[in-house]
Enzyme design. Structure first.
Site, PDB file in Angstrom:
ATOM      1  N   GLN A   1      -1.928   1.716  10.211  1.00  0.00           N
ATOM      2  CA  GLN A   1      -0.775   1.648   9.460  1.00  0.00           C
ATOM      3  C   GLN A   1       0.232   2.687  10.247  1.00  0.00           C
ATOM      4  O   GLN A   1       1.378   2.596  10.149  1.00  0.00           O
ATOM      5  CB  GLN A   1      -0.950   2.542   7.849  1.00  0.00           C
ATOM      6  CG  GLN A   1      -1.834   1.799   7.093  1.00  0.00           C
ATOM      7  CD  GLN A   1      -3.072   1.901   6.829  1.00  0.00           C
ATOM      8  OE1 GLN A   1      -3.871   2.508   8.200  1.00  0.00           O
ATOM      9  NE2 GLN A   1      -3.970   2.047   5.927  1.00  0.00           N
TER      10      GLN A   1
ATOM     11  N   ASN B   1      -6.306  12.242   1.411  1.00  0.00           N
ATOM     12  CA  ASN B   1      -5.234  11.171   2.025  1.00  0.00           C
ATOM     13  C   ASN B   1      -6.040  10.469   3.097  1.00  0.00           C
ATOM     14  O   ASN B   1      -7.250  10.590   3.209  1.00  0.00           O
ATOM     15  CB  ASN B   1      -4.347  12.511   2.851  1.00  0.00           C
ATOM     16  CG  ASN B   1      -3.085  11.410   3.391  1.00  0.00           C
ATOM     17  OD1 ASN B   1      -2.506  10.605   2.576  1.00  0.00           O
ATOM     18  ND2 ASN B   1      -2.587  11.617   4.547  1.00  0.00           N
ATOM     19  N   LYS B   2      -5.385   9.696   3.743  1.00  0.00           N
ATOM     20  CA  LYS B   2      -5.814   8.667   4.724  1.00  0.00           C
ATOM     21  C   LYS B   2      -6.903   9.395   5.543  1.00  0.00           C
ATOM     22  O   LYS B   2      -6.792  10.429   5.866  1.00  0.00           O
ATOM     23  CB  LYS B   2      -4.714   8.152   5.432  1.00  0.00           C
ATOM     24  CG  LYS B   2      -5.246   6.956   6.582  1.00  0.00           C
ATOM     25  CD  LYS B   2      -5.777   5.944   5.685  1.00  0.00           C
ATOM     26  CE  LYS B   2      -4.899   5.283   4.705  1.00  0.00           C
ATOM     27  NZ  LYS B   2      -5.772   4.492   3.726  1.00  0.00           N
TER      28      LYS B   2
ATOM     29  N   ASP C   1      -2.641  10.768  -1.467  1.00  0.00           N
ATOM     30  CA  ASP C   1      -3.054   9.779  -2.480  1.00  0.00           C
ATOM     31  C   ASP C   1      -3.388  10.566  -3.542  1.00  0.00           C
ATOM     32  O   ASP C   1      -3.241   9.906  -4.711  1.00  0.00           O
ATOM     33  CB  ASP C   1      -4.352   9.092  -1.746  1.00  0.00           C
ATOM     34  CG  ASP C   1      -3.882   8.050  -0.698  1.00  0.00           C
ATOM     35  OD1 ASP C   1      -3.407   8.411   0.374  1.00  0.00           O
ATOM     36  OD2 ASP C   1      -3.311   6.997  -1.120  1.00  0.00           O
TER      37      ASP C   1
ATOM     38  N   ARG D   1       0.769  -1.231   0.091  1.00  0.00           N
ATOM     39  CA  ARG D   1      -0.017  -0.158   0.146  1.00  0.00           C
ATOM     40  C   ARG D   1       1.127   1.298  -0.023  1.00  0.00           C
ATOM     41  O   ARG D   1       2.123   1.309   0.104  1.00  0.00           O
ATOM     42  CB  ARG D   1      -0.964  -0.083   1.202  1.00  0.00           C
ATOM     43  CG  ARG D   1      -0.745  -0.858   2.374  1.00  0.00           C
ATOM     44  CD  ARG D   1       0.530  -0.115   3.061  1.00  0.00           C
ATOM     45  NE  ARG D   1       0.253   1.221   3.478  1.00  0.00           N
ATOM     46  CZ  ARG D   1       1.226   1.966   3.941  1.00  0.00           C
ATOM     47  NH1 ARG D   1       2.496   1.604   3.713  1.00  0.00           N
ATOM     48  NH2 ARG D   1       1.046   3.201   4.090  1.00  0.00           N
ATOM     49  N   GLY D   2       0.270   2.460  -0.178  1.00  0.00           N
ATOM     50  CA  GLY D   2       1.012   3.669  -0.070  1.00  0.00           C
ATOM     51  C   GLY D   2       1.131   4.097  -1.636  1.00  0.00           C
ATOM     52  O   GLY D   2       1.274   3.097  -2.504  1.00  0.00           O
ATOM     53  N   ALA D   3       0.822   5.115  -1.974  1.00  0.00           N
ATOM     54  CA  ALA D   3       0.520   5.470  -3.408  1.00  0.00           C
ATOM     55  C   ALA D   3       1.709   5.262  -4.215  1.00  0.00           C
ATOM     56  O   ALA D   3       1.630   4.526  -5.196  1.00  0.00           O
ATOM     57  CB  ALA D   3       0.110   6.812  -3.540  1.00  0.00           C
TER      58      ALA D   3
ATOM     59  N   ARG E   1      -7.375  -0.444  -7.008  1.00  0.00           N
ATOM     60  CA  ARG E   1      -7.558   0.664  -5.959  1.00  0.00           C
ATOM     61  C   ARG E   1      -8.122   1.950  -6.628  1.00  0.00           C
ATOM     62  O   ARG E   1      -7.494   2.692  -7.559  1.00  0.00           O
ATOM     63  CB  ARG E   1      -6.430   1.214  -5.070  1.00  0.00           C
ATOM     64  CG  ARG E   1      -6.013   0.100  -4.263  1.00  0.00           C
ATOM     65  CD  ARG E   1      -6.508  -0.138  -2.978  1.00  0.00           C
ATOM     66  NE  ARG E   1      -6.776   0.860  -2.076  1.00  0.00           N
ATOM     67  CZ  ARG E   1      -5.763   1.204  -1.029  1.00  0.00           C
ATOM     68  NH1 ARG E   1      -4.677   0.459  -0.919  1.00  0.00           N
ATOM     69  NH2 ARG E   1      -6.041   2.197  -0.205  1.00  0.00           N
TER      70      ARG E   1
END
Lengths: 354, 354
Positions: B193, B244-245, B234, B46-48, B83
């Site tokens: 995370q 973002n998250k 993101d 994960r993580g853009a 995603r």
């Protein structure tokens, strides 16, 4: 359903062990000052009004064992030290103290017990009144063809009080009156009082609700999915600043940024006129283990503790934050709705009403 | 330590299974389009930036199996659908697509593989540059006799990227340069995370840090215990709004309310010039089970799933939120620091620099 704190036919005192909710509904007998203190410290009971009531019974138990002046003072101090932030604890203990101190030791235990019972009855009436006042506010926000959307943080419900709850009292009132209402339930890390206790008691009463992580409320407000936020409080300063469960301030900021009303259900006993503003309120620092470990149910149905952080990563656990009065739309007290402002609070406390 | 995505001596591709961190450090081989897609969907990666790199390799694997036009288009669409929110995913796939489409099918797989490798190398260089620019900003906030206090949300660290991280890149740069720095690590529910990945990688590198629940950051900022907030992103809209998250917006509000700088580490590939403002960004709704169940380690050391909500209480799980540009102090890109403003972003994207 019975009250959260009740006497059986033999005048024995019971409550629910809230640590084991929502997975196990276990009655807990409180039969001594030590039982009451332990229940508060371990958070088997929590919620400012319930803590006050349990502490009052704790003082009555202590006086049954030893009603002399020195013992009275010792029990008072021990019970007061169980939790630092909630002002109801001090309020309830001082109320019992004022009644029993002038009495002969032999009369103190019964008088304390009667006071504890009275505190409970008054809490129920107080919360019902808060429910009526807040329900009137919330009803105005209802839109046609859509359930009223309320967001709440932590648990200021029936099981945070003797009955009804504070923040949830209007929810129950509206639900019982037939208004469609839906509650966004903040999980409320680290102890998850929302995901466990608020979700549990709303489900028991059949109130539609959805659990969300604490991070989600801001997005929901931006998306116009929240009509109002209502929370309880642990201490309200003379200027209207509100100490409540950690994370409340973030929801107040989001409500303000999106013009969503932010209400605080506030029994008058929660106002601390000696505390001039919120930054003077001591913030309880609880064990880092509440952050690093959670209680949950494993696949076999057992209630267990789980670790969610790496070994040796330190954690910090401040339990409350302070929401500045400027972010609070109104305080809803048992005497009515007032602005979170020093003048309105002073007038209310001086008997001038809401 | 190696990169987060690496080739062994036999040119086989590996990463870490991030679902099992921080408790188990397990290598995961990615050997097919399906492996890459599954790793993204299940959030083993994960993580853009890392998602983009893995998707690029996924397209290369697909072309090894079948390099004809129809197969290329099919693999592109399947990988793009893994995603919805991160724009890097589309960016990386389109970059590979543009290189391979003009080629004869027989030449496509190798060209795609070379592009994926180039994307990785460029990510490393990009993140190092972001680290330098952000470190210069943060250094100015350092106070004498006190570690620089940084708060971050989610994980925009080494393991969200091929190396260095975005938001954590300056932290590592400052730490390696000998500046005292301490990181407040938001747990970042529901997938934790922060508590799992950020805490893990900071600990691996010896960077002082403290895990906090997502609710705590507002209080810490009110108490002046945070000098700056820095997060990843993101997707950034053309006007500077930042997806973002979930929960990022709440921290941005608190930073703004307390005059704490709020920086977004933003590779230029994360900016979506076709998205005019943040409310147009699709918010991924993930499984409610991520809210109702957590992964943790039980007392016997086993990694298990455990339930934290009552049976049958519904949950909602929006994965991202949008922070309006007005709350963002600056975007830190690999080309320099720019205001989160439509003109500055347009100038940067047109090659006018930061």
């Amino acid at each position: 359903m019975a009250r959260t704190l009740w006497l059986d036919s033999g005048r024995r005192l019971f409550t629910w062990d809230q640590i084991r909710l929502p997975f196990e509904t276990v009655e807990l007998e409180l039969a001594s000052e030590q039982d009451c203190a332990k229940a508060i410290v371990t958070m088997q009971v929590r919620g400012a009004p319930l803590i006050g009531a349990v502490a009052a019974y704790g003082l009555a138990f202590a006086l049954r064992a030893d009603a002399r002046d020195e013992a009275l003072r010792g029990a008072f101090d021990r019970l007061l030290a169980t939790r630092p932030t909630a002002v109801n604890l001090r309020w309830a203990l001082e109320r019992v103290m004022q009644v029993v101190r002038p009495l002969a030791p032999g009369a103190r235990a019964d008088a304390a017990w009667a006071q504890a019972c009275a505190i409970c009855d008054e809490d129920v009436a107080c919360n019902a009144a808060i429910g009526r006042h807040a329900a009137a506010l919330l009803t105005r926000l209802a839109r046609p063809h859509r359930a009223l959307q309320i967001l709440t943080h932590c648990n200021a419900g029936r099981i945070a009080t003797v009955d009804h709850g504070t923040a949830l009292s209007p929810i129950y009132a509206l639900h019982e009156a037939g208004l469609a209402v839906h509650v966004w339930v903040d999980e409320t890390r680290p102890r998850n009082q929302g995901a466990s206790l608020t979700a549990w008691e709303l489900r028991e009463r059949g109130v539609p609700h959805t659990v969300i992580v604490d991070n989600a409320g801001g997005l929901l407000m931006r998306q116009r999915q929240v009509d109002a936020v209502i929370v309880g409080c642990d201490r309200v300063a003379a200027n209207g600043d509100v100490a409540n469960k950690i994370g409340t301030y973030l929801k107040a900021l989001a409500a303000h940024d999106n013009e969503v009303p932010f209400y605080v259900a506030c029994p008058i006993s929660t106002i601390d006129p000696h505390c001039l503003h919120g930054d003077l309120i001591e913030i309880e620092q609880r064990s880092p283990r509440e952050v690093t470990h959670l209680l949950g149910r494993d696949e076999e149905g057992r209630l267990r503790s789980f670790q969610v952080t790496p070994d040796d990563s330190p954690a910090a656990n401040p339990a409350f934050d302070v929401t500045p009065a400027r972010l609070v739309t109104a305080l809803v007290t048992e005497q009515g709705v007032i602005p979170a402002h020093v003048d309105a609070i002073a007038q209310l406390l001086s008997g001038g009403g809401a």
